[in-house]
Design an enzyme around this catalytic site. Structure first.
Site, PDB file in Angstrom:
ATOM      1  N   ASP A  12      -1.336  -1.386   5.923  1.00 47.26           N
ATOM      2  CA  ASP A  12      -1.302  -0.921   7.309  1.00 47.26           C
ATOM      3  C   ASP A  12      -2.403  -1.581   8.122  1.00 47.26           C
ATOM      4  OD1 ASP A  12       0.856   0.783   7.296  1.00 47.26           O
ATOM      5  OD2 ASP A  12      -0.308   2.431   6.420  1.00 47.26           O
TER       6      ASP A  12
ATOM      7  N   ASP B 187      -4.655  -0.293   9.764  1.00 47.77           N
ATOM      8  CA  ASP B 187      -5.714   0.670  10.077  1.00 47.77           C
ATOM      9  C   ASP B 187      -6.893   0.480   9.128  1.00 47.77           C
ATOM     10  OD1 ASP B 187      -4.815   1.586   7.675  1.00 47.77           O
ATOM     11  OD2 ASP B 187      -3.897   3.426   8.462  1.00 47.77           O
TER      12      ASP B 187
ATOM     13  N   GLU C  12       0.842  -1.191   0.000  1.00 46.36           N
ATOM     14  CA  GLU C  12       0.000   0.000   0.000  1.00 46.36           C
ATOM     15  C   GLU C  12       0.882   1.248   0.000  1.00 46.36           C
ATOM     16  OE1 GLU C  12      -2.190   0.080   3.637  1.00 46.36           O
ATOM     17  OE2 GLU C  12      -2.960   2.102   3.350  1.00 46.36           O
TER      18      GLU C  12
ATOM     19  N   ASP D 131      -7.959   2.189   6.474  1.00 48.04           N
ATOM     20  CA  ASP D 131      -7.627   2.240   5.048  1.00 48.04           C
ATOM     21  C   ASP D 131      -6.955   0.954   4.606  1.00 48.04           C
ATOM     22  OD1 ASP D 131      -8.661   4.667   4.572  1.00 48.04           O
ATOM     23  OD2 ASP D 131      -6.764   5.777   4.789  1.00 48.04           O
TER      24      ASP D 131
END
Ligand code: 1YM
Length: 643
Positions: free
Chosen positions: A506, A508, A433, A510
């Site tokens: 990640d 998180d 990403e 997103d």
């Protein structure tokens, strides 16, 4: 193991043989239940529930209750005839004790008749007993309550005895057991969701059967499943978030000799097909002859109908299997007295005679349905014809991609940092990403075996797009070119250039969104890659603990606490919460996430295809409301989505 040999022994020697049998199960539990992980633990429940289901299939049982007790015990209760309580002629013991202590007992004792759920009636009961700390059986029959308790892997505490009276018309069997923690060393905690999903599936597959699940542990939950419509209701549920394009759910059933077949289907607006087949209540993800017969009939009958009604012109290309399956949600349930399972995971029906029987039963009823429901028939044919046109367009687009791929090497390789090795079995590709994490990954990798593809733009949500549109998405085209397998009709897994495809995002929101988008892409368009176990998720650490010169990375809070506990009270340490991947330098990224000797990868598996399908259509489908509800109630599940 033949029963005859046992009878010749004295009472005592036969008891010893019985216990040796159960001891064999304890020595090699994997041979009997596959694994002693959570999956094996739940397998114990299915073995007992199968006996109740068999009793329901025999027509004697309407209600089954499964209770998870406070201490992770399981109680299964049914209102069938009750396990026979008389003395078994071959063992000299009660039939109850025989079934619960003699390996492979059950069917042989039942007095004939095949059993259609998991296997032979009662076969698994002794295995469950062998792997339990204790197990109790209660049989309600003829006004008596019979009871027997076994401890330490199947040792009877006493003979079967009457402990109470009950009303004359009460019958049934209740079994309670506690799995042995010495066997199930990984976990002895039952997962409510796993129990719920399978019990719901069993209720769908056995219409009219009521199954209740009760959790008596802390946040006690309860679910009740009863589907008078059977698999027709299953299709309804699966299509709930997928916008069906016609009202009637087509429901077909028939019987030929001892083989019965039931099929229910309905088309929706999506571009995927979701076909789930079962034999004797067991999922057959690899398909087999029952599924082949139905698929073949579907393609043939729809073509015939489309031609005879003039919807398909004589110079039109015929509809392909893929065309007629676009947007199809279908359940196939076959009951067979002697199923032969084949395939890599033994989940493919092999009995050749089923193909023709399934074809015949399905095609006759489908033809009648089309003739009687011309409006719905037209909607279905239109959908397939649109799919056919899109297929032709996609082929052109694909040819374009291929040519472009060849011409545009600089552009393509500008994105992909390939590995030097051409040996797919040792090669890995990291889908990373963002550019900055991508940059670190390129610097931190082992360039011999590790390729890195930084993902810049958004991945298209393929749940809402057909192949041709997916192919116009730059990121997806790059991924396809890098994998080397091709896509659609040309897909060839033997051309896969990397045996590990590692999603690195990640931890998180997103990151999990991108992960789900990529998994959707793989699940819908590269399913064999997922099934073959090539897809992984990298697990970047959450904390860095520094003490003295030592640096330790840990994945989560639990691991952090565990590590800190080992440090002793006087050690000074520092904890840093790791930020995103992009903030790690190359060395750190290598050390924590990429180095094959240090990293932790999570293999993405499709444990339960129906559930994965549900998750994807809820998460990624057209309708916003279910998605919102789902994400709100399953925030952690999405993180750990085992699909
Ligand atoms: C909670 C688990 O085991 N129910 C159950 C098992 C049996 C019967 C009824 C049964 C079967 C038959 C005749 C028959 C079993 N019987 C046998 C065996 N629930 C649960 N309910 N009478 C009762 O198949 O003919 C094995 S299991 F072998 F004794 F017949």
């Amino acid at each position: 193991m033949e029963m005859e040999e046992k009878v010749e022994g004295t009472y005592d020697s036969s008891s010893i043989q019985v216990l040796e049998g159960l001891e064999a199960v304890r020595k090699r539990p994997g041979m009997y239940i596959g694994t002693t992980s959570s999956r094996g633990l739940h397998h114990l429940v299915w073995e007992i529930v199968d006996n109740s289901i068999d009793e329901a299939l025999a027509g004697y049982c309407d209600d089954i209750e499964v209770i998870v007790g406070k201490e992770n015990t399981i109680t299964v209760r049914d209102d069938g005839r009750g396990v026979p309580v008389g003395i078994h002629p071959k063992t000299g013991k009660s039939t109850v004790e025989t079934i619960y202590t003699v390996l492979h007992a059950g069917g042989k004792f039942g007095g004939g008749g095949y059993k259609v759920s998991g296997g032979l009636h009662g076969v698994g009961a002794s295995v469950v007993n062998a792997l339990s700390e204790w197990l109790e059986v209660r049989v309600f029959k003829e006004g008596n309550v019979y009871f027997q308790r076994f401890v330490n892997g199947g040792h009877p505490e006493a003979d079967l005895m009457i402990i109470d009276q009950c009303s004359d018309d009460r019958t049934g069997t209740t079994v309670t057991f506690k799995p042995d923690p010495e066997i199930f060393t990984e976990t002895t905690v039952f997962d409510y969701e796993i129990l719920k999903n399978r019990l719901r599936e069993l209720a769908f597959l056995n219409k009219g059967l009521r199954i209740i699940l009760i959790d008596e542990r802390e946040d006690g939950r309860r679910d009740e499943f009863l589907y008078e419509g059977g698999i027709r209701e299953y299709v309804h549920m699966l299509n709930e978030n997928k916008s069906p394009i016609h009202n009637t759910i087509v429901d077909v059933s028939g019987k030929d000799k001892d083989i019965s077949l039931e099929v229910a289907f309905q088309y929706n607006e999506s571009y995927n097909s979701s076909i789930y087949s079962f034999v004797n209540n067991i999922n057959t993800p690899e398909g087999g002859t029952h599924e082949e017969g139905v698929r073949r009939a579907l393609t043939r009958v729809l073509n015939k109908y489309a031609t005879s009604t003039g919807l398909l012109k004589s110079n039109d290309e015929p509809l392909t299997g893929d065309d007629v399956r676009e947007g199809l949600t279908m359940i196939i349930s076959c009951k067979h007295p002697d199923p032969q399972f084949e395939g890599q995971t033994k989940t493919k029906l092999g009995n050749a005679e089923v193909r023709g029987i399934a074809d015949k039963i399905f095609s006759e009823t489908l033809e009648r349905f089309l003739l009687e429901n011309p409006d719905e028939a037209k909607i279905i044919i239109d959908k397939a014809m649109t799919a056919a046109r899109a297929r032709v367009a996609a082929k052109k687009a694909r040819e374009l991609t291929r040519r472009k791929g060849d011409l545009d090497i600089t552009n393509f390789y500008g994105k992909l940092s390939d590995c030097k090795s051409k040996d797919a079995t040792v090669s890995e590709i990291f889908l990373v990403e963002g550019d900055s994490a991508g940059g670190s990954a390129i610097k931190g990798r082992d360039s011999m075996t590790q390729a890195v593809l930084p993902l810049r733009g958004k991945i298209l949500n393929v749940e809402k797009a057909r192949l041709d549109r997916a192919l116009s998405n730059e990121e997806i085209r790059t991924i396809i070119t890098a994998f080397g397998t091709g896509i659609g009709e040309e897909f060839d897994i033997s051309k896969l250039r990397y045996h590990k495809i590692i999603i690195m995002t990640d931890a998180d929101v997103d990151g999990s969104h991108i992960r789900v988008l990529l998994l959707t892409l793989f699940y819908r368009f590269f399913r064999p890659i997922v099934d073959a176990g090539h897809v992984y998720a990298a697990q970047p650490p959450l904390y860095r603990i520094t003490h003295g010169k030592t640096r330790k990375y840990v994945l989560d809070d639990a691991e952090r606490d565990e590590y800190l506990a080992t440090l002793g009270p006087n050690v000074k340490y520092e904890i840093a919460r790791m930020k995103g991947l992009g903030e790690m330098d190359a060395e750190e990224l290598n050390e924590t996430t990429m180095d094959i000797n240090k990293r932790v990868l999570r293999k993405i598996t499709v444990e339960d295809a129906v559930q994965a399908d549900e998750v994807f259509s809820k998460l990624m489908g057209e309708e916003v409301e279910p998605r919102r509800n789902f994400i709100e109630t399953n925030a952690t599940y999405v993180q750990n989505l085992d699909i």
